[in-house]
Scaffold this motif. Sequence first.
Motif, PDB file in Angstrom:
ATOM      1  N   UNK A 130      55.676  45.244  38.168  1.00  0.00           N
ATOM      2  CA  UNK A 130      53.883  45.838  38.268  1.00  0.00           C
ATOM      3  C   UNK A 130      53.321  45.042  39.327  1.00  0.00           C
ATOM      4  N   UNK A 131      53.344  43.874  39.806  1.00  0.00           N
ATOM      5  CA  UNK A 131      52.428  43.441  40.026  1.00  0.00           C
ATOM      6  C   UNK A 131      53.320  42.190  41.900  1.00  0.00           C
ATOM      7  N   UNK A 132      53.083  42.909  42.612  1.00  0.00           N
ATOM      8  CA  UNK A 132      53.055  41.759  43.855  1.00  0.00           C
ATOM      9  C   UNK A 132      52.579  40.845  44.399  1.00  0.00           C
ATOM     10  N   UNK A 133      52.780  39.979  44.663  1.00  0.00           N
ATOM     11  CA  UNK A 133      51.623  39.198  45.699  1.00  0.00           C
ATOM     12  C   UNK A 133      52.145  38.845  46.795  1.00  0.00           C
ATOM     13  N   UNK A 134      52.022  38.839  48.084  1.00  0.00           N
ATOM     14  CA  UNK A 134      52.786  38.448  49.303  1.00  0.00           C
ATOM     15  C   UNK A 134      52.629  37.128  49.505  1.00  0.00           C
ATOM     16  N   UNK A 135      53.037  36.262  50.241  1.00  0.00           N
ATOM     17  CA  UNK A 135      52.143  34.653  50.198  1.00  0.00           C
ATOM     18  C   UNK A 135      53.142  35.002  51.427  1.00  0.00           C
ATOM     19  N   UNK A 136      52.341  33.451  52.259  1.00  0.00           N
ATOM     20  CA  UNK A 136      53.074  32.296  53.370  1.00  0.00           C
ATOM     21  C   UNK A 136      52.763  33.016  54.040  1.00  0.00           C
ATOM     22  N   UNK A 137      51.935  34.103  54.559  1.00  0.00           N
ATOM     23  CA  UNK A 137      51.912  35.025  55.778  1.00  0.00           C
ATOM     24  C   UNK A 137      51.281  34.471  56.964  1.00  0.00           C
ATOM     25  N   UNK A 184      52.235  54.317  32.037  1.00  0.00           N
ATOM     26  CA  UNK A 184      52.639  55.631  30.689  1.00  0.00           C
ATOM     27  C   UNK A 184      52.454  54.873  29.470  1.00  0.00           C
ATOM     28  N   UNK A 185      52.248  53.707  29.533  1.00  0.00           N
ATOM     29  CA  UNK A 185      52.160  52.885  28.181  1.00  0.00           C
ATOM     30  C   UNK A 185      50.363  52.682  28.148  1.00  0.00           C
ATOM     31  N   UNK A 186      49.255  53.323  28.665  1.00  0.00           N
ATOM     32  CA  UNK A 186      48.075  53.062  28.162  1.00  0.00           C
ATOM     33  C   UNK A 186      47.633  52.399  28.484  1.00  0.00           C
ATOM     34  N   UNK A 187      48.137  50.840  29.098  1.00  0.00           N
ATOM     35  CA  UNK A 187      47.287  50.369  28.591  1.00  0.00           C
ATOM     36  C   UNK A 187      46.697  49.295  30.226  1.00  0.00           C
ATOM     37  N   UNK A 188      47.085  50.261  31.209  1.00  0.00           N
ATOM     38  CA  UNK A 188      47.077  49.892  33.097  1.00  0.00           C
ATOM     39  C   UNK A 188      45.678  50.547  33.394  1.00  0.00           C
ATOM     40  N   UNK A 189      45.038  49.633  34.347  1.00  0.00           N
ATOM     41  CA  UNK A 189      43.873  49.913  34.885  1.00  0.00           C
ATOM     42  C   UNK A 189      44.436  49.804  35.950  1.00  0.00           C
ATOM     43  N   UNK A 190      44.168  51.615  37.125  1.00  0.00           N
ATOM     44  CA  UNK A 190      44.418  51.103  38.789  1.00  0.00           C
ATOM     45  C   UNK A 190      45.344  50.228  39.213  1.00  0.00           C
ATOM     46  N   UNK A 191      46.369  50.773  38.789  1.00  0.00           N
ATOM     47  CA  UNK A 191      47.635  50.524  39.331  1.00  0.00           C
ATOM     48  C   UNK A 191      47.793  50.805  41.167  1.00  0.00           C
ATOM     49  N   UNK A 195      53.143  50.427  41.815  1.00  0.00           N
ATOM     50  CA  UNK A 195      52.956  48.405  42.066  1.00  0.00           C
ATOM     51  C   UNK A 195      52.070  48.428  42.601  1.00  0.00           C
ATOM     52  N   UNK A 196      51.356  47.202  42.518  1.00  0.00           N
ATOM     53  CA  UNK A 196      50.065  47.288  42.544  1.00  0.00           C
ATOM     54  C   UNK A 196      50.441  45.789  44.035  1.00  0.00           C
ATOM     55  N   UNK A 197      49.769  46.170  45.752  1.00  0.00           N
ATOM     56  CA  UNK A 197      50.567  44.780  46.186  1.00  0.00           C
ATOM     57  C   UNK A 197      49.202  44.268  46.752  1.00  0.00           C
TER      58      UNK A 197
END
Length: 287
Positions: A214-221, A271-278, A247-249
């Motif tokens: 659900x989350x990706x942090x792109x690194x070492x740019x 759709x699990x009702x817990x996620x904000x602003x994906x 998926x949040x990037x």
Amino acid sequence: MSGEVAPRGGSAKPGLRLSILSSGSSGNVAYVEASGRGFLVDAGLSCRRVERLLARIGRGIDDVEAVLVTHGHTDHTSGIRSLVRKCGVQVYAARGVWDAPGVASVEVAEPFEVCGVEATYFEVPHDAPTCGLRLRTEGVSAAFATDLGEVTPQTLGWMSGARALVLEANHDPQWLRRGPYPEELKRRILSGSGHLSNQQAAEAALALAPHGLSEIVLAHLSETNNSPARACGTVARVLREAGYGRVRIRAAMRGRPTPWVEVDPCSGHPDDGCVRGLTDRLFGVGR
Ligand SMILES: [Zn+2]
Ligand SMILES: [Zn+2]
């Protein structure tokens, strides 16, 4: 977006959270926290600079109990000696990856415990013995792979199921080829033991997206051969076209901590009702 402060949450807060404090060839440091206890993944900046970056996410150097080293390149290790001297942190590394005095060597592919988190090193192809990391607690997991020339099926296997992924997106191949680096360095970066391109990161993200990512942090740019908008845009486009626009990037940057990435049982599917602003995306790219 940096400077966001999160309460520690104490033992009642499930899962883990992380912020990439700084990323790139100038120095790599990430802070991970679970049940109010914290550790670093790599420490490629001086103790004083790590302290300043931690302050921007509401933490101090005293919150750091350990450092997990991925490999011996100085952009990942240059601050470790000062951290040990000043704070007495425990340093962990996979056997054969970084054997320095006082470092606790752990076996690749064997889980060990740090700050209540189950950590496992896995090998990745790079131009020095290098490991990625899988972190798991309370049924959720995150994975780090920030220096690797290619994503092998084995690497994907270790990262599969991770809710949050910190993944290298070093360069745009065209920018690198046309850029100012010497030919030999270009060849090394582009090789299977060099650094991942945006496209390779996108392909890995696509392979992992159906498995709870659900989350990706792109690194070492690379500051020369990439940009946050280029990296995020490439990965976002590939995911969106395959139906994984949820998926949040984000992109990790030099000297600027990312907002907290929450990895908990409620940070999964929209759709699990817990996620904000994906669908939020840093830089507004890829829409
Ligand atoms: Zn490296
Ligand atoms: Zn590096």
